[in-house]
Design an enzyme around this catalytic site. Structure first.
Site, PDB file in Angstrom:
ATOM      1  N   CYS A  25     -22.906 -48.919-121.553  1.00 57.05           N
ATOM      2  CA  CYS A  25     -21.713 -48.373-122.193  1.00 57.05           C
ATOM      3  C   CYS A  25     -20.478 -49.111-121.667  1.00 57.05           C
ATOM      4  O   CYS A  25     -20.397 -49.446-120.492  1.00 57.05           O
ATOM      5  CB  CYS A  25     -21.515 -46.883-121.970  1.00 57.05           C
ATOM      6  SG  CYS A  25     -22.763 -45.875-122.757  1.00 57.05           S
ATOM      7  N   ASN A  42     -18.565 -43.639-119.811  1.00 56.87           N
ATOM      8  CA  ASN A  42     -19.692 -44.461-119.354  1.00 56.87           C
ATOM      9  C   ASN A  42     -20.262 -43.775-118.121  1.00 56.87           C
ATOM     10  O   ASN A  42     -19.540 -43.528-117.169  1.00 56.87           O
ATOM     11  CB  ASN A  42     -19.193 -45.869-119.006  1.00 56.87           C
ATOM     12  CG  ASN A  42     -20.168 -46.662-118.143  1.00 56.87           C
ATOM     13  OD1 ASN A  42     -19.762 -47.405-117.263  1.00 56.87           O
ATOM     14  ND2 ASN A  42     -21.445 -46.521-118.370  1.00 56.87           N
ATOM     15  N   GLU A  77     -39.340 -65.199-112.391  1.00 59.91           N
ATOM     16  CA  GLU A  77     -38.079 -65.208-113.140  1.00 59.91           C
ATOM     17  C   GLU A  77     -38.283 -65.811-114.541  1.00 59.91           C
ATOM     18  O   GLU A  77     -37.712 -65.329-115.520  1.00 59.91           O
ATOM     19  CB  GLU A  77     -37.012 -65.978-112.337  1.00 59.91           C
ATOM     20  CG  GLU A  77     -35.676 -66.170-113.017  1.00 59.91           C
ATOM     21  CD  GLU A  77     -34.945 -64.872-113.387  1.00 59.91           C
ATOM     22  OE1 GLU A  77     -35.376 -63.782-113.003  1.00 59.91           O
ATOM     23  OE2 GLU A  77     -33.946 -64.980-114.125  1.00 59.91           O
ATOM     24  N   GLU A  89     -37.710 -60.567-121.663  1.00 60.13           N
ATOM     25  CA  GLU A  89     -36.525 -59.787-122.034  1.00 60.13           C
ATOM     26  C   GLU A  89     -35.831 -60.280-123.298  1.00 60.13           C
ATOM     27  O   GLU A  89     -35.259 -59.479-124.018  1.00 60.13           O
ATOM     28  CB  GLU A  89     -35.539 -59.632-120.872  1.00 60.13           C
ATOM     29  CG  GLU A  89     -34.805 -60.868-120.457  1.00 60.13           C
ATOM     30  CD  GLU A  89     -33.885 -60.624-119.265  1.00 60.13           C
ATOM     31  OE1 GLU A  89     -33.344 -59.532-119.136  1.00 60.13           O
ATOM     32  OE2 GLU A  89     -33.728 -61.561-118.459  1.00 60.13           O
ATOM     33  N   LYS A 137     -26.047 -55.311-119.808  1.00 54.17           N
ATOM     34  CA  LYS A 137     -25.717 -56.222-118.711  1.00 54.17           C
ATOM     35  C   LYS A 137     -25.520 -55.507-117.377  1.00 54.17           C
ATOM     36  O   LYS A 137     -25.858 -56.045-116.336  1.00 54.17           O
ATOM     37  CB  LYS A 137     -24.428 -56.965-119.095  1.00 54.17           C
ATOM     38  CG  LYS A 137     -24.001 -58.024-118.133  1.00 54.17           C
ATOM     39  CD  LYS A 137     -24.647 -59.333-118.474  1.00 54.17           C
ATOM     40  CE  LYS A 137     -24.480 -60.380-117.418  1.00 54.17           C
ATOM     41  NZ  LYS A 137     -25.686 -61.222-117.326  1.00 54.17           N
TER      42      LYS A 137
HETATM   43  C1  F6R Z   1     -32.260 -60.059-116.162  1.00 55.76           C
HETATM   44  C2  F6R Z   1     -31.140 -59.352-115.593  1.00 55.76           C
HETATM   45  C3  F6R Z   1     -31.417 -58.098-114.842  1.00 55.76           C
HETATM   46  C4  F6R Z   1     -30.432 -57.980-113.662  1.00 55.76           C
HETATM   47  C5  F6R Z   1     -30.581 -56.613-112.990  1.00 55.76           C
HETATM   48  C6  F6R Z   1     -29.675 -56.476-111.804  1.00 55.76           C
HETATM   49  O1  F6R Z   1     -31.854 -61.196-116.856  1.00 55.76           O
HETATM   50  O2  F6R Z   1     -30.025 -59.743-115.741  1.00 55.76           O
HETATM   51  O3  F6R Z   1     -32.721 -58.034-114.405  1.00 55.76           O
HETATM   52  O4  F6R Z   1     -30.687 -59.003-112.765  1.00 55.76           O
HETATM   53  O5  F6R Z   1     -30.290 -55.600-113.912  1.00 55.76           O
HETATM   54  O6  F6R Z   1     -28.342 -56.620-112.169  1.00 55.76           O
HETATM   55  P1  F6R Z   1     -27.228 -57.009-111.117  1.00 55.76           P
HETATM   56  O7  F6R Z   1     -27.525 -58.380-110.644  1.00 55.76           O
HETATM   57  O8  F6R Z   1     -25.950 -56.914-111.874  1.00 55.76           O
HETATM   58  O9  F6R Z   1     -27.319 -56.005-110.018  1.00 55.76           O
END
Ligand code: F6R
Length: 593
Positions: A2, A101, A465, A472, A588
Site C-alpha cells: 500500500c 498503509n 537468487e 517471482e 516492493k
Molecule cells: C525479491 C525481493 C524481496 C525482498 C524482500 C526484503 O526480488 O525484492 O524478496 O528482498 O522482500 O525486502 P527488503 O530488502 O526491502 O527488506
C-alpha cells in the site's frame, strides 16, 4: 505494501493531477486498486480495483476539483481487491476520508462495537474503522486533531494514515506507527507520502515523522506535534535522489533499467568505504556476526557468511527475519547483528531489529535513506543504488553485496579483495554490452514449467537468487540448490528437457560442480551454464552457455554472475507477456508481518 499520498497546494491549484502523478510513483507498493479523494464543497472520491492506468482510463482520476486531497494504491490484506475495499475509506456521513498503509489488528472488535452504536460499514477492510472512529470522536466534540489522537490510541497494529474532513477544510492530518511516512516541504505545496519517489518531482526537502507524531498540512505550511499538542522542531533533510533517477528514461520497464544501472550501483556503494572503516574500527571486540534479512536481502546475507567466515574467521549465522525471534538466546554484547534491507521498512526485519537492539550491536545495510532501519540500528551503511522501482530487487542486491564485500575485506584486512572489488564495475559493464544470447535463450525456455538452479560455495546463493528472480516475475516454478545436494533428493525431479542452470565460475570447486552438471545432463536435463569465456569444457557440455570474463574469480563471482540470471528472468517475463515491474501478489516494501 500500500502506498499513501496527501498533498495540499496553495493558490487554488488542482490537487488531483498532482496526487495522480505522485501515486503513480508508488505503484510498486501495491496495484490491487487505486483511489483519490479531494475536497471542494464536498469530498469527491474516485476509486476502483485494478492498476492505475486502467482505472484512470475509466474514471479520469485527475479530473477532480479541490486544492488538496489524499490518494492510495492498495496491496490487499483484508478484503478482496474490489471497489468497495479500495481506499479512500469514509465514515457514515461521507465527510471524513482516510487512506491507510498497515494493518489494524483489533479492527473486528472495534467494528462490532461501532456497529452496535449505529455505524454502517460498507467494506471488508480493517481500514474502514478509522474514519468511523474519527467520526465518533468528532461527534463527541473533539476537533479532527484530537479525534485522530484518540483513534490511534484505540487501534492496535501498524499504520501510516492520512485523513481529511469536510468539517475542517484546508487541512490534511497524518500519522504513523510501524509503517513508513515522510513529509515533503515544497514551495507552496506540502506533502505526506509512504516513500520519497512519490514526491521527488515536487520537492526533495523531507521530514521524517516519528511514531504517533501528528503531521498537519495546511496551505501555509507544515506543523508536526506530539500527542500532547506540543509543536516539534523537526529537521528538514535534503534527499540526494533526483526525479530523473525514478523515471524509466527510455527503457521499457524499470527492472531492465535497474539491471543496467548495476555497475553504477557498485561504483557508488564503493564510496561508503570510509564509513565502513570507522564502523569496523568501532567494532573491534565482536566475536560473532548474525545476518538477518528476507528474500533477496537474505541471499546477499548468505554470500556474507561465506566471505566473512573464510576471510575474517568470524563465525556467522544467517537468519530469516521472520524466524529471528526463535534464535535470540545466544545473542550478547559481542554479537554484531546485521540487518540487510533495501527498503529499510520490512516489518519482519524491523521487529527483529528491535529485539536485537536489546542485547547486541546492530548494523543496517539499507538503500533508502531515512527509512526505519537507518533510524533504529546503531550503525548504518547506505547502499548507493538510487531508487529502485521494479518490485524484483536487482541493483539494490548488487549494492548490498558491495557493502558486504567491503565489510568482509576490512574486517579481514584483505587488500586483495578490495582491489578485486574495484574492478567489478568494469566486469559488469563488459557483460552488459552483449546480452543477446540471453534474450534468445528466453525464447527457447519461456514455456518450461520447472527450472532448477545449482551452484556450490559462492555460487550457491547465486543459484537461490536466480531461482527467486525467475519465480517471482515469470511465475515459473524454480528452485535453487547447493550443487552437492542434488544427489540427496532433488535429482529425482530431473527429467528429459528440464532446464538446469549451472552457475560455474572458475575456481577450486569447478571440477566437482562440473560432475554435477554431467549428472543432470545424463538424466536428460537441458543445461544452461554460466561460466568463464575460456572454459571450453563448460561450453561444450552445456546446451546453452552465457560466458563471462575469466578474470572474474570465484570470490567476486556473486557480483557478476547473478546478472545473466536476472536478465534470463526478465526476458522470459517479456516473452510470457508479463509485466516484470509488477509481479502478481507482491509489493516492493513489505510492511506487514
Ligand atoms: C525479491 C525481493 C524481496 C525482498 C524482500 C526484503 O526480488 O525484492 O524478496 O528482498 O522482500 O525486502 P527488503 O530488502 O526491502 O527488506
Amino acid at each position: 505494501m500500500c502506498g499513501i499520498v496527501g498533498c495540499i497546494l496553495k493558490n487554488n491549484e488542482k490537487a488531483a493531477p498532482v496526487l495522480l502523478d505522485c501515486i503513480k510513483k508508488l505503484e510498486y507498493r501495491g496495484y490491487d486498486s487505486v483511489g483519490i479523494a479531494t475536497v471542494s464543497d464536498k469530498i469527491n472520491i474516485k476509486k476502483d480495483a485494478g492498476q492505475i492506468n486502467k482505472v484512470n482510463l475509466e474514471l479520469d482520476l485527475a479530473d477532480m476539483p479541490g486544492n488538496y486531497g489524499i490518494a492510495h494504491v492498495r496491496w490487499a490484506t483484508h478484503g478482496d481487491p474490489n471497489k468497495a475495499n479500495s481506499h479512500p475509506q469514509v465514515d457514515n456521513t461521507g465527510k471524513i476520508a482516510v487512506v491507510h498503509n498497515g494493518i489494524i489488528e483489533n479492527y473486528e472488535v472495534i467494528k462490532k462495537e461501532l456497529e452496535s452504536q449505529g455505524h454502517v460499514f460498507k467494506s471488508d477492510t480493517d481500514t474502514e474503522v478509522i474514519p468511523h472512529l474519527i467520526e465518533k470522536y468528532m461527534d463527541q466534540g473533539m476537533d479532527l486533531e484530537h479525534a485522530l489522537i484518540e483513534t490511534i490510541g484505540t487501534i492496535h497494529g501498524a499504520y501510516a494514515i492520512a485523513v481529511i474532513s469536510l468539517d475542517e477544510p484546508n487541512k490534511i492530518l497524518a500519522t504513523r506507527k510501524d509503517s513508513p511516512l515522510i513529509v515533503g516541504v515544497g514551495e507552496d505545496q506540502y506533502f505526506v507520502a509512504s516513500d520519497s519517489p512519490a514526491i521527488l518531482e515536487y520537492t526533495r526537502n523531507i521530514i521524517y515523522p516519528e511514531r504517533d507524531e501528528i503531521v498537519i498540512l495546511e496551505p501555509e505550511g507544515v506543523t508536526i506535534k506530539d500527542k500532547q499538542g506540543n509543536i516539534l522542531e523537526k529537521e528538514i533533510e535534503v534527499i540526494e535522489w533526483t526525479p530523473k533517477m525514478a523515471q524509466k528514461e527510455g527503457y521499457d520497464y524499470f527492472m531492465i533499467k535497474e539491471i543496467n544501472e548495476q555497475a553504477t550501483a557498485v561504483k557508488n556503494t564503493l564510496t561508503e568505504k570510509e564509513n565502513i572503516e570507522k564502523i569496523v574500527e568501532d567494532l573491534d571486540d565482536i566475536n560473532r556476526i548474525c545476518f538477518v534479512a528476507c528474500g533477496t536481502s537474505y541471499h546477499a546475507s548468505l554470500t556474507g557468511k561465506y566471505l566473512i567466515e573464510s576471510l575474517a574467521g568470524i563465525p556467522v549465522d544467517v537468519i530469516l527475519a521472520s524466524e529471528f525471534k526463535y534464535s535470540t538466546n545466544t545473542l550478547n554484547e559481542k554479537t554484531l547483528v546485521i540487518f540487510i534491507s533495501q527498503s529499510g521498512e520490512t516489518a519482519d526485519t524491523l521487529k527483529a531489529l528491535d529485539i536485537a537492539n536489546k542485547t547486541s550491536k546492530t548494523l543496517g545495510i539499507v538503500n533508502v535513506a531515512g527509512s526505519s532501519v537507518t533510524r533504529r540500528a546503531n550503525y548504518v551503511i547506505h547502499t548507493q543504488a538510487g531508487p529502485e522501482i521494479g518490485v524484483a530487487a536487482t541493483k539494490t542486491y548488487l549494492g548490498q553485496l558491495t557493502a558486504i564485500y567491503m565489510l568482509a575485506g576490512l574486517l579481514a584486512k584483505n587488500n586483495t579483495l578490495m582491489e578485486e572489488l574495484d574492478r567489478v564495475p568494469e566486469f559488469i559493464e563488459e557483460l552488459l554490452l552483449d546480452t543477446n544470447s540471453i534474450k534468445e535463450m528466453a525464447t527457447r525456455y519461456k514455456d518450461n514449467n520447472d527450472f532448477y538452479f545449482i551452484g556450490r560455495g559462492y555460487s550457491y546463493p547465486i543459484a537461490l537468487e536466480g531461482a527467486l528472480k525467475l519465480k517471482e516475475i515469470t511465475y515459473i516454478h524454480a528452485e535453487g540448490y547447493a550443487a552437492g545436494e542434488l544427489k540427496h533428493g532433488p535429482l529425482a525431479l530431473i527429467d528429459i528437457g528440464v532446464p538446469v542452470v549451472v552457475v560455474l565460475p572458475p575456481g577450486e570447486d569447478h571440477r566437482k560442480t562440473m560432475s554435477n552438471l554431467e549428472e543432470v545432463k545424463s538424466r536428460g536435463a537441458r543445461v544452461i551454464a554460466i561460466g568463464a569465456s575460456d572454459d571450453a569444457m563448460l561450453i561444450s557440455k552445456s546446451d546453452d552457455a552465457f560466458t563471462i570474463n575469466p578474470d572474474v574469480t570465484d570470490i567476486i563471482s556473486p557480483l557478476v554472475y547473478i546478472i545473466p540470471l536476472q536478465m534470463l528472468a526478465y526476458y522470459i517475463a517479456i516473452e510470457r507477456e508479463l509485466d516484470p515491474d509488477k509481479p502478481k501478489n507482491l509489493a516492493k516494501c513489505v510492511t506487514v508481518e
